[in-house]
Enzyme design. Structure first.
Site, mmCIF file in Angstrom:
data_model
loop_
_atom_site.group_PDB
_atom_site.id
_atom_site.type_symbol
_atom_site.label_atom_id
_atom_site.label_comp_id
_atom_site.label_asym_id
_atom_site.label_seq_id
_atom_site.Cartn_x
_atom_site.Cartn_y
_atom_site.Cartn_z
ATOM 1 N N ARG A 96 0.936 -1.109 0.150
ATOM 2 C CA ARG A 96 -0.020 -0.067 0.003
ATOM 3 C C ARG A 96 0.874 1.337 0.175
ATOM 4 N NH1 ARG A 96 -3.762 -1.626 4.871
ATOM 5 N NH2 ARG A 96 -1.823 -3.144 5.205
ATOM 6 N N LYS A 141 8.945 -0.423 2.481
ATOM 7 C CA LYS A 141 8.268 0.174 3.451
ATOM 8 C C LYS A 141 8.909 0.580 4.810
ATOM 9 C CE LYS A 141 4.806 -1.642 6.203
ATOM 10 N NZ LYS A 141 3.558 -2.287 6.530
ATOM 11 N N THR A 169 2.295 -14.320 9.759
ATOM 12 C CA THR A 169 3.327 -13.715 10.771
ATOM 13 C C THR A 169 3.680 -15.015 11.775
ATOM 14 O OG1 THR A 169 1.416 -13.274 11.889
ATOM 15 C CG2 THR A 169 2.517 -11.559 11.198
ATOM 16 N N ASP A 212 7.186 -2.232 11.323
ATOM 17 C CA ASP A 212 6.510 -0.859 11.070
ATOM 18 C C ASP A 212 5.792 -0.090 11.913
ATOM 19 O OD1 ASP A 212 4.324 -2.419 11.353
ATOM 20 O OD2 ASP A 212 3.673 -2.426 9.533
ATOM 21 N N GLY A 261 -6.387 -7.141 14.611
ATOM 22 C CA GLY A 261 -6.852 -8.193 15.111
ATOM 23 C C GLY A 261 -7.357 -7.603 16.555
ATOM 24 N N GLU A 297 -8.829 -11.930 13.754
ATOM 25 C CA GLU A 297 -8.402 -10.891 12.706
ATOM 26 C C GLU A 297 -9.665 -10.315 12.257
ATOM 27 O OE1 GLU A 297 -5.220 -9.958 11.730
ATOM 28 O OE2 GLU A 297 -5.232 -11.123 13.679
ATOM 29 N N ASN A 351 1.106 1.694 7.041
ATOM 30 C CA ASN A 351 0.790 0.775 6.013
ATOM 31 C C ASN A 351 0.643 1.577 4.606
ATOM 32 O OD1 ASN A 351 0.625 -1.880 7.174
ATOM 33 N ND2 ASN A 351 -1.097 -0.849 8.236
ATOM 34 N N LYS A 374 31.629 26.836 0.100
ATOM 35 C CA LYS A 374 31.790 25.386 0.460
ATOM 36 C C LYS A 374 33.145 25.057 0.541
ATOM 37 C CE LYS A 374 33.638 23.826 -3.681
ATOM 38 N NZ LYS A 374 34.579 22.588 -4.060
ATOM 39 N N ARG A 393 43.116 45.816 -12.687
ATOM 40 C CA ARG A 393 41.840 46.330 -13.774
ATOM 41 C C ARG A 393 42.339 47.482 -14.498
ATOM 42 N NH1 ARG A 393 39.713 49.310 -8.354
ATOM 43 N NH2 ARG A 393 40.376 51.429 -8.720
HETATM 44 C C1 UD1 Z 1 -1.051 -8.119 12.344
HETATM 45 C C2 UD1 Z 1 -1.805 -9.082 13.132
HETATM 46 C C3 UD1 Z 1 -3.090 -8.260 13.935
HETATM 47 C C4 UD1 Z 1 -2.524 -6.970 14.579
HETATM 48 C C5 UD1 Z 1 -1.685 -6.030 13.487
HETATM 49 C C6 UD1 Z 1 -1.104 -4.985 14.265
HETATM 50 C C7 UD1 Z 1 -1.588 -11.308 12.375
HETATM 51 C C8 UD1 Z 1 -2.126 -12.479 11.873
HETATM 52 N N1 UD1 Z 1 -2.122 -10.182 12.718
HETATM 53 O O1 UD1 Z 1 -2.070 -7.951 11.275
HETATM 54 O O2 UD1 Z 1 -3.679 -8.994 14.808
HETATM 55 O O3 UD1 Z 1 -3.654 -6.184 14.939
HETATM 56 O O4 UD1 Z 1 -0.474 -7.016 12.974
HETATM 57 O O5 UD1 Z 1 -0.278 -4.196 13.519
HETATM 58 O O6 UD1 Z 1 -0.327 -11.451 12.919
HETATM 59 N N2 UD1 Z 1 5.146 -10.091 7.998
HETATM 60 C C9 UD1 Z 1 6.499 -10.919 7.881
HETATM 61 N N3 UD1 Z 1 6.017 -11.876 7.227
HETATM 62 C C10 UD1 Z 1 4.672 -12.416 6.762
HETATM 63 C C11 UD1 Z 1 3.654 -11.773 7.071
HETATM 64 C C12 UD1 Z 1 4.025 -10.473 7.848
HETATM 65 O O7 UD1 Z 1 7.235 -10.801 8.298
HETATM 66 O O8 UD1 Z 1 4.516 -13.602 6.140
HETATM 67 C C13 UD1 Z 1 5.537 -8.853 8.782
HETATM 68 C C14 UD1 Z 1 4.961 -7.610 8.026
HETATM 69 O O9 UD1 Z 1 6.182 -7.087 7.442
HETATM 70 C C15 UD1 Z 1 4.818 -6.537 9.177
HETATM 71 C C16 UD1 Z 1 4.169 -7.677 10.411
HETATM 72 O O10 UD1 Z 1 4.708 -9.025 10.026
HETATM 73 O O11 UD1 Z 1 5.886 -6.143 9.863
HETATM 74 C C17 UD1 Z 1 2.634 -7.626 10.501
HETATM 75 O O12 UD1 Z 1 2.171 -8.178 9.107
HETATM 76 P P1 UD1 Z 1 0.772 -7.453 8.537
HETATM 77 O O13 UD1 Z 1 0.788 -8.455 7.162
HETATM 78 O O14 UD1 Z 1 1.198 -6.127 8.527
HETATM 79 O O15 UD1 Z 1 -0.050 -7.924 9.656
HETATM 80 P P2 UD1 Z 1 -1.571 -7.298 9.825
HETATM 81 O O16 UD1 Z 1 -2.516 -7.519 8.853
HETATM 82 O O17 UD1 Z 1 -1.323 -5.760 10.082
HETATM 83 MG MG MG Z 2 0.306 -4.303 9.479
#
Ligand code: UD1
Ligand code: MG
Length: 475
Positions: free
Chosen positions: A17, A24, A83, A106, A143, A158, A231, A354, A443
């Site tokens: 996004r 990001k 995650t 993030d 979540g 979620e 995001n 400079k 001059r």
């Molecule tokens: C996640 C949580 C949600 C919480 C929110 C807070 C889960 C399933 N949900 O949702 O409950 O409210 O964060 O911001 O965990 N990432 C990886 N690998 C992956 C997926 C994600 O490293 O396969 C990292 C992303 O880069 C990010 C973080 O994990 O930094 C969270 O992932 P994101 O996809 O943003 O989860 P949310 O939908 O925000």
């Molecule tokens: Mg997130």
């Protein structure tokens, strides 16, 4: 000891996004990357291992981490399977005892203090799995924290998997967790793809750990702004503004006057002594330091600049420079990399400098360019003087001694040296060294052609004015 044994930072996401060519987590806020802020918040926890899960833009994220946190280990997640999957990968090869802190890469506003308080509550309650939560004015997308009749967390649901009753819950998962290492490993191995996204959700380990008869806690943060994640670009701007206010508040608490905090932008690593005054529209960036009593702005931008006590800088842009005590800069001047103004020196209006040193008390007051020069003390550079440092191929040095008087509109064609106490005549093009105590005159001698205007511009308003002054046509 409350320090976590392992910290896992999740930063493998695509950041779709943001619609950006760069990762990001590498976007900057207040002079650090988003990930840099997270790593700074984690650093005081002194964990034995910090593991960052990377995926999208892995090379640039890895290079950045090597720069800012060389001791952090990176774990590559080739496919983003959620995650839970990211944490499974990070646990492989990590220490197997103690506690594991998990957070996202993030959330740049999280502070060490909040993390430390969260960790302390976890330990005080002998919890096996704790999640940091916050009540959000708009919980959409996060979540939700579902609590049982006794008020204990029973699950994290979620947004996509939530029914209307759960969606109405304002308490959300901030994505910060602390686990007992063994309990996390056991639960992570049992995660399933049984959800709307077909991913392994880390959030599901809470219910699994609870199901195994262990203590799971939802610990509320009292400042929800700390837990905001980024995001998209609107959230980037929102977090950047919160960070600006936070930094400005700290700076004001330490005794600095900021006339307009909404238009004053100070990077996280800038240091400002007390009794400095900052006027509106100023930006203090990078590793800038400002000593007591200095006055900055309005509309001044300082990047990696050292400002001495009681210096004044007005409406100017300065980069990688040193401005001495009681020195004056501006209005409308441009100090480029390698500029040093000694104490009480001046770079006045419309002056560009400079890679040059201006000695103690020396002045470049008006409309000049100074490049690749060393100027001694007590010297005055006349208005509109140009240091001609570039022959079209190479840059050359100019040396100007102490107590020199450079006449207005002098061209100093480098390489050239002006001795101590020497003068140059206004309008000179100086191509040879001027010895100490001499005046360099370079001059054409002036010639007046008498009556020229009356003969060649007869009838003009100038000719009429000349006649009234008594001029005649004769040569
Ligand atoms: C996640 C949580 C949600 C919480 C929110 C807070 C889960 C399933 N949900 O949702 O409950 O409210 O964060 O911001 O965990 N990432 C990886 N690998 C992956 C997926 C994600 O490293 O396969 C990292 C992303 O880069 C990010 C973080 O994990 O930094 C969270 O992932 P994101 O996809 O943003 O989860 P949310 O939908 O925000
Ligand atoms: Mg997130």
């Amino acid at each position: 000891m409350n320090n976590p044994d392992v910290v896992i930072v999740l930063a493998a996401g695509e950041g779709t996004r943001m619609k950006s060519a760069i990762s990001k987590v590498l976007h900057p806020i207040a002079g650090r990357t988003i990930l840099g802020h997270v790593m700074e918040a984690v650093r005081p926890l002194s964990a034995k291992e910090v593991r960052v899960v990377i995926g999208a833009h892995k090379d640039s994220v890895q290079a950045h981490l090597a720069d800012i946190s060389p001791s952090a280990l990176t774990v590559y997640q080739a496919e983003r399977n959620g995650t839970g999957h990211a944490v499974q990968l990070a646990l492989a090869g990590a220490t197997t005892t103690g506690t594991v802190l998990v957070l996202a890469g993030d959330t740049p506003l999280l502070t060490s203090t909040t993390l430390q308080e969260f960790i302390a509550v976890h330990h005080a309650n002998e919890s096996s799995a704790s999640v940091l939560t916050a009540d959000l004015p708009d919980p959409f997308g996060y979540g939700r924290i579902v609590r049982d009749e006794e008020g204990y967390i029973s699950a994290i649901v979620e947004e996509r998997d939530a029914d209307d009753e759960v969606k109405a819950i304002s308490e959300v998962n901030t994505g910060v967790y602390l686990f007992d290492n063994g309990a996390l490993r056991e639960a992570a191995a049992k995660l399933s793809h049984n959800n709307s996204q077909g991913e392994l959700y880390l959030t599901d380990v809470i219910a699994l750990i609870k199901g195994a008869g262990k203590v799971a806690l939802a610990i509320r943060s009292n400042d929800y702004t700390e837990t905001l994640g980024i995001n998209d670009r609107s959230q980037l701007a929102e977090c950047t503004a919160i960070m600006r206010d936070r930094i400005n508040d700290q700076v004001m608490k330490s005794g600095v006057t900021i006339i307009d905090p909404t238009t004053t932008w100070i990077d996280a690593d800038v240091q400002i002594a007390n009794d400095v005054v900052i006027y509106p529209g100023s930006v203090l960036a990078g590793k800038t330091t400002v000593e007591s009593g200095a006055v900055i702005g309005p509309r001044t931008s300082l990047t990696n600049v050292t400002v001495g006590a009681r210096a004044h800088i007005v409406e100017s842009t300065c980069t990688d420079s040193v401005i001495g005590a009681e020195a004056n800069v501006g209005p409308y001047s441009y100090l480029r990399p390698g500029t040093t103004l000694a104490a009480r020196a001046k770079a006045g209006a419309y002056v560009e400098i400079k890679n040059s040193t201006i000695g103690e008390g020396s002045k470049v007051p008006h409309l000049s360019y100074v490049g690749d020069a060393t100027i001694g003390r007590g010297t005055n550079i006349g208005a509109a003087t140009i240091f001609v440092n570039y022959d079209g191929v190479e840059k050359h040095q100019t040396i100007v001694g102490d107590e020199v008087r450079i006449g207005s509109d002098t061209m100093l064609v480098a390489p050239v040296a002006i001795g101590d106490g020497a003068y140059t005549a206004a309008g000179s093009i100086i191509t040879e060294d001027v010895p100490a105590g001499s005046i360099g005159v370079a001059r054409a001698k002036q010639r007046n052609v008498l009556g020229w205007v009356l003969r060649k511009r007869a009838g003009s308003s100038s000719a009429e004015a000349a006649k009234r002054a008594g001029a005649t046509e004769r040569e």
